[in-house]
Design a protein around this motif. Structure first.
Motif, PDB file in Angstrom:
ATOM      1  N   THR A   6      35.659  49.391  11.824  1.00  7.77           N
ATOM      2  CA  THR A   6      36.732  49.898  11.101  1.00  7.77           C
ATOM      3  C   THR A   6      36.684  50.593   9.850  1.00  7.77           C
ATOM      4  O   THR A   6      36.782  51.158   9.653  1.00  7.77           O
ATOM      5  N   LYS A   7      37.018  48.891   9.118  1.00  9.74           N
ATOM      6  CA  LYS A   7      37.408  49.170   7.777  1.00  9.74           C
ATOM      7  C   LYS A   7      36.368  49.422   7.434  1.00  9.74           C
ATOM      8  O   LYS A   7      36.237  50.383   5.889  1.00  9.74           O
ATOM      9  N   ASP A   8      35.294  49.661   7.631  1.00 12.52           N
ATOM     10  CA  ASP A   8      33.926  49.759   6.301  1.00 12.52           C
ATOM     11  C   ASP A   8      33.670  51.605   7.207  1.00 12.52           C
ATOM     12  O   ASP A   8      33.608  52.342   5.945  1.00 12.52           O
ATOM     13  N   ARG A   9      34.238  51.680   7.916  1.00 12.59           N
ATOM     14  CA  ARG A   9      34.445  53.089   8.594  1.00 12.59           C
ATOM     15  C   ARG A   9      34.943  54.187   7.304  1.00 12.59           C
ATOM     16  O   ARG A   9      35.100  54.938   6.760  1.00 12.59           O
ATOM     17  N   ILE A  10      36.134  53.985   7.455  1.00  7.94           N
ATOM     18  CA  ILE A  10      37.895  53.899   6.811  1.00  7.94           C
ATOM     19  C   ILE A  10      37.337  54.113   5.572  1.00  7.94           C
ATOM     20  O   ILE A  10      37.143  55.161   4.664  1.00  7.94           O
ATOM     21  N   THR A  11      36.285  53.186   4.281  1.00 10.19           N
ATOM     22  CA  THR A  11      36.128  52.824   3.370  1.00 10.19           C
ATOM     23  C   THR A  11      35.107  53.908   3.636  1.00 10.19           C
ATOM     24  O   THR A  11      35.427  54.601   1.967  1.00 10.19           O
ATOM     25  N   ALA A  32      41.883  58.959   8.280  1.00 12.32           N
ATOM     26  CA  ALA A  32      42.279  58.984   9.234  1.00 12.32           C
ATOM     27  C   ALA A  32      41.162  60.002  10.000  1.00 12.32           C
ATOM     28  O   ALA A  32      40.828  59.972  11.333  1.00 12.32           O
ATOM     29  N   ALA A  33      41.454  61.399  10.316  1.00  7.83           N
ATOM     30  CA  ALA A  33      40.920  62.200   9.940  1.00  7.83           C
ATOM     31  C   ALA A  33      38.887  62.529  10.424  1.00  7.83           C
ATOM     32  O   ALA A  33      38.779  63.170  11.875  1.00  7.83           O
ATOM     33  N   ALA A  34      38.913  61.658   9.407  1.00  8.13           N
ATOM     34  CA  ALA A  34      37.311  61.704   9.335  1.00  8.13           C
ATOM     35  C   ALA A  34      36.387  60.015  10.295  1.00  8.13           C
ATOM     36  O   ALA A  34      35.946  60.545  10.368  1.00  8.13           O
ATOM     37  N   VAL A  35      37.581  59.176  10.233  1.00  8.67           N
ATOM     38  CA  VAL A  35      36.945  58.484  11.037  1.00  8.67           C
ATOM     39  C   VAL A  35      37.795  58.561  12.636  1.00  8.67           C
ATOM     40  O   VAL A  35      36.417  57.730  13.172  1.00  8.67           O
ATOM     41  N   GLY A  36      38.357  59.197  13.064  1.00 10.33           N
ATOM     42  CA  GLY A  36      38.611  59.770  14.186  1.00 10.33           C
ATOM     43  C   GLY A  36      39.999  58.707  14.746  1.00 10.33           C
ATOM     44  O   GLY A  36      39.664  57.728  16.013  1.00 10.33           O
ATOM     45  N   ILE A  37      40.914  58.084  14.000  1.00  5.68           N
ATOM     46  CA  ILE A  37      41.793  57.320  13.910  1.00  5.68           C
ATOM     47  C   ILE A  37      43.574  57.523  13.857  1.00  5.68           C
ATOM     48  O   ILE A  37      43.231  59.051  12.879  1.00  5.68           O
ATOM     49  N   THR A  38      44.277  57.191  14.170  1.00  2.00           N
ATOM     50  CA  THR A  38      45.195  57.666  13.531  1.00  2.00           C
ATOM     51  C   THR A  38      45.865  57.430  12.215  1.00  2.00           C
ATOM     52  O   THR A  38      45.247  56.331  11.802  1.00  2.00           O
ATOM     53  N   PRO A  39      47.190  58.128  11.251  1.00  3.14           N
ATOM     54  CA  PRO A  39      46.654  57.600   9.506  1.00  3.14           C
ATOM     55  C   PRO A  39      47.493  56.219  10.199  1.00  3.14           C
ATOM     56  O   PRO A  39      47.368  55.610   8.934  1.00  3.14           O
ATOM     57  N   MET A  40      48.477  56.354  10.394  1.00  2.00           N
ATOM     58  CA  MET A  40      48.733  54.417  10.774  1.00  2.00           C
ATOM     59  C   MET A  40      47.748  53.551  11.305  1.00  2.00           C
ATOM     60  O   MET A  40      47.563  52.149  10.677  1.00  2.00           O
ATOM     61  N   ALA A  41      46.894  52.885  12.032  1.00  2.00           N
ATOM     62  CA  ALA A  41      45.650  52.317  12.542  1.00  2.00           C
ATOM     63  C   ALA A  41      45.088  52.484  10.607  1.00  2.00           C
ATOM     64  O   ALA A  41      44.980  51.094  10.488  1.00  2.00           O
ATOM     65  N   ILE A  42      45.108  53.038   9.503  1.00  2.00           N
ATOM     66  CA  ILE A  42      44.349  52.567   8.428  1.00  2.00           C
ATOM     67  C   ILE A  42      45.345  51.286   7.783  1.00  2.00           C
ATOM     68  O   ILE A  42      44.654  50.946   7.356  1.00  2.00           O
ATOM     69  N   TYR A  43      46.627  51.697   7.822  1.00  2.00           N
ATOM     70  CA  TYR A  43      47.532  50.892   7.326  1.00  2.00           C
ATOM     71  C   TYR A  43      46.949  49.101   7.968  1.00  2.00           C
ATOM     72  O   TYR A  43      47.615  48.136   7.491  1.00  2.00           O
ATOM     73  N   GLN A  44      46.118  48.888   9.227  1.00  2.00           N
ATOM     74  CA  GLN A  44      45.858  48.277   9.497  1.00  2.00           C
ATOM     75  C   GLN A  44      45.147  47.053   8.690  1.00  2.00           C
ATOM     76  O   GLN A  44      44.819  45.805   9.031  1.00  2.00           O
ATOM     77  N   TYR A  45      43.960  48.052   7.817  1.00  2.00           N
ATOM     78  CA  TYR A  45      42.989  47.242   7.030  1.00  2.00           C
ATOM     79  C   TYR A  45      43.909  47.810   5.230  1.00  2.00           C
ATOM     80  O   TYR A  45      43.375  46.526   3.897  1.00  2.00           O
ATOM     81  N   PHE A  46      44.428  48.889   4.931  1.00  2.00           N
ATOM     82  CA  PHE A  46      44.519  48.975   3.839  1.00  2.00           C
ATOM     83  C   PHE A  46      46.528  49.243   3.733  1.00  2.00           C
ATOM     84  O   PHE A  46      47.163  50.060   4.284  1.00  2.00           O
TER      85      PHE A  46
END
Length: 194
Positions: A6-11, A32-46
């Motif tokens: 998921t981190k790779d997909r976000i990057t 988040a929209a491009a990856v198909g996750i919620t914006p808050m999920a990004i904060y687990q990685y960044f």
């Protein structure tokens, strides 16, 4: 082969947005929209947008170095520097928004001259310094100047020209601009010669 995380997909999504729209076009919501996750999920990685953008820049620097090191290169230092110059200009013309973010935008995590460069923390300037060192060892280049200042001078010429071109201050099409960079880079290489 390693699994795409998921981190790779976000990057990757942030890299795409940056390449297409510039740094201003990268938001946590869009990524988040491009990856198909919620914006808050990004904060687990960044931790924040800046950390994500720095990860994009670091990955792009690593990819530039990987591409450079994976290709066969000439032994002669002057020819190696010429190829580096060509690769650098082609990257800047091919991905102008990513290039501008990597080299021109103010970033807290960006490496700074002189300490970071002398400590070999710049993956791209290390290549220039290594080529200049090889040129001295091959008795092609003078050894009378500070290695890191000379490397910075070479890089600054290219960055300045590219910044002027990206800012529409050099009025010529990309192929003519590329040829101009090569001519001026060749003059720089000639200045290093014994």
């Amino acid at each position: 082969m390693s699994e795409v995380t998921t981190k790779d997909r976000i990057t990757a999504a942030a890299t795409y947005l940056l390449t297409e729209h510039g740094a201003a076009g990268v938001s946590m919501r869009k990524v988040a929209a491009a990856v198909g996750i919620t914006p808050m999920a990004i904060y687990q990685y960044f931790g924040d947008r800046e950390t994500l953008l720095n990860a994009v820049a670091d990955a792009a620097f690593a990819e530039l170095v990987r591409r450079w090191e994976s290709a066969e290169r000439p032994e002669a230092a002057d020819a190696r520097m010429r190829e580096m110059l060509i690769d650098h200009v082609d990257f800047a013309l091919g991905q102008p928004r990513l290039y501008d973010y990597m080299f021109m935008e103010r970033r807290d995590q960006a490496r700074k001259f002189p300490a970071d460069f002398r400590a070999r923390k710049s993956p791209t300037l290390n290549l220039v310094a290594d080529a200049i060192t090889a040129g001295v060892e091959q008795k092609l280049f003078r050894a009378d100047a500070d290695l890191w200042e000379t490397s910075l001078l070479f890089a600054a010429l290219l960055h300045g020209l590219i910044q002027l071109h990206h800012g529409d201050r050099i009025g010529m099409p990309d192929p003519d601009f590329r040829a101009l960079c090569l001519r001026l880079g060749e003059r720089m290489i000639d200045e290093l010669r014994l």
